[in-house]
Design a protein around this motif. Sequence first.
Motif, short mmCIF file in Angstrom:
data_model
loop_
_atom_site.label_atom_id
_atom_site.label_comp_id
_atom_site.label_asym_id
_atom_site.label_seq_id
_atom_site.Cartn_x
_atom_site.Cartn_y
_atom_site.Cartn_z
N VAL A 289 13.23 -0.86 23.50
CA VAL A 289 12.83 -0.30 22.21
C VAL A 289 12.36 -1.46 21.35
CG1 VAL A 289 13.55 1.02 20.20
CG2 VAL A 289 14.57 1.51 22.43
N VAL A 290 11.14 -1.36 20.85
CA VAL A 290 10.52 -2.47 20.14
C VAL A 290 10.03 -2.02 18.76
CG1 VAL A 290 8.67 -4.19 20.18
CG2 VAL A 290 9.76 -3.47 22.33
N GLY A 291 10.41 -2.77 17.75
CA GLY A 291 9.84 -2.56 16.43
C GLY A 291 8.61 -3.45 16.28
N LEU A 292 7.45 -2.86 16.08
CA LEU A 292 6.21 -3.64 16.04
C LEU A 292 6.04 -4.39 14.72
CD1 LEU A 292 3.71 -1.18 17.76
CD2 LEU A 292 5.13 -2.97 18.78
N GLN A 293 6.90 -4.11 13.76
CA GLN A 293 6.81 -4.76 12.45
C GLN A 293 8.15 -4.57 11.76
OE1 GLN A 293 3.87 -1.51 11.49
NE2 GLN A 293 4.70 -1.82 9.45
N ALA A 294 8.30 -5.19 10.62
CA ALA A 294 9.49 -4.94 9.81
C ALA A 294 9.47 -3.48 9.36
CB ALA A 294 9.52 -5.89 8.61
N LEU A 295 10.59 -2.81 9.52
CA LEU A 295 10.67 -1.37 9.26
C LEU A 295 11.55 -1.10 8.03
CD1 LEU A 295 11.20 -0.18 12.94
CD2 LEU A 295 9.10 0.00 11.58
#
Length: 648
Positions: free
Chosen positions: A252-258
């Motif tokens: 699971v990857v966050g592509l940016q600050a969420l």
Amino acid sequence: MTAPEQALPKAARLLLVEDDEDDYILTSGYLQELPSYCFEIVWADSPQQALTRLSEESFDICLLDFQLGAENGLSVLTQAQQQGLSTPIIMLTGQADDALDLAALQAGATDFLVKHELGSPRFQRAIRYALARKEIEQERVERLKAEDGSRAKDRFLAHLSHEIRTPLTSILGYTELLLESDYAEQAETELGIILSNGKHLLSLLNDVLDLSKLSANRLELKIAPVHLDSFIADVFSLLKIMALDKGLSFSVVGLQALPLIIHTDATRLRQVLINITYNAIKFTEQGSVQVEVWTEQNNHQELLHFSVTDTGVGIADDQIERIFQPFEQLQDVVTRTEGGAGLGLAISAELVAHMGGEIQVASELNVGSKFTLSINPGDIKDSERAELRFERSPLRNRQTLKPCLHGKVLVVDDIDEIRRLTGHLIQSTGAEVAYASNGQEVVTLFEQNPQDIDLVLMDLHMPVLDGRSALKQLRRQGWAVPVVAVTAATQKGLHRQLTELGFNDILPKPINKPSLYRALAQYLRPAEAFAPVQKKVLLVEDDPDTRLLMDMLLTDLGLSVDCVGSALDCLQKLEADSEYDGLLMDMGLPDMPGAKLIKLVHSVCPALPICIVSGSELTTEQLTEYGAQAYLLKPVSRDDLASLLNKF
């Protein structure tokens, strides 16, 4: 441009009741000349034959001669009405007769015609009118059938929901209680699996109910703040185990600050993500499943996006639309090795649309698939943002969120185990609990003695007197006590309906502790000014395993417990400290009969309440003979102990 095709004549089945063959031939000829209809004409030449055909066959219209030999058509009309036959009937008479015309209409005829009017415009209008009435009646019957079917389905689903949620309440509730216990530390993983699978079973029920609510536009989202990092960690931790069990790489990857906080229906979003990711894992035999999360501006709204990419079997282009149709199982499209209800993706697409987004699919057969969904996360423009840290919400030690309260709550439910479970959760806050099994008991209690009830938790569906009716009686009698409805129903508009009826709030079944604690805190007083004195009990049990279990259960119920394994140790404890609030004792002690021990206990502590823990049932007479106030039948459960404490 070609001229429009002429409309085809409507087919209609007609019963012609006529005892004169010449008149039958003449009338048939006029009927065949009608331009808008194509008639199948069936001939009957007697009242008996007419009634038999009308009752056994289907006709769109009936032309009935008044004079049928020695009888007349009025008797046919009367009997047709008595038998409930709905075919429109037009009476044919040889000459105009106002009295006869009136009698025919009163007997149930749709219209009446004089035979010399056959072929006239009036004849054509009468036929068209009668057939139109038949069509309207058929439409009405079909509409009523559809409405009855819909009501029957709603009743069935409501019953199904109640019957399945009742045992699930116990499964989920008691598992959570065990997770809170210090004694359950070694079994936390196993208990977590029980809890997760119990919730999954609940989700299967919800799938069926959701499909019904979506089709009837009765689904209502519950928008609330959601901690995104914790939410993602909780959702995908279980799915990661499934992927690893199949030897798949899962990430699971966050592509940016969420955003740290979003506003959505967490239950529905979780349902969608699990459906889509579970399918990706299920149809991938080797390779990987990757979930990516990001936000993206779309017009004036920033949307939250999730994509689930797999290296599975893929879906053919001409099959993609099918997977979002109810009951179209994905394995019917790509494989037949996996099971499923065929509802998940259809429901997911509808739910995402309700949450202000959409689902898109890109797939290549034997290469893999990518499902991308978006939702409206609320106003996150000024929300604090951070990289994903996958900090899960802890399963245990949630008791720190438990309020400390003072007051008395009446729990009303016809299911005994639900009453007791709800009561245990309430007692854990320090509040007192009373019980009732139906609405009539509640009304009677308030009429005779309200017992300082501060809050009522009322199930809606109960025998004798249901929750709604009980509330109406309480309000009519002037009782303003807060009443919270407890129900498994979740249809749109229910909250408004119940609050208009007089309920103060709603708790959904299965009851979860955060919702219950919020409701209790709203209507009960904080306990700071009412610091309770911890009760102390003495447990006498020679079996070490039973002694340990009962010690655990009593401690979990908030008691201070001293344990001994023999009658002699019991007497020594009481002589050293007589300030016990109760004694629980086994009757089969190794060093002394239980009856003798009770007599000796009474000599030391005459007012000490005694409960016998026995392997066989005891009568009231036996309890009196022994000098005990209660007994518990082995094996003793936490429910049994809580009920005993509440009784005392």
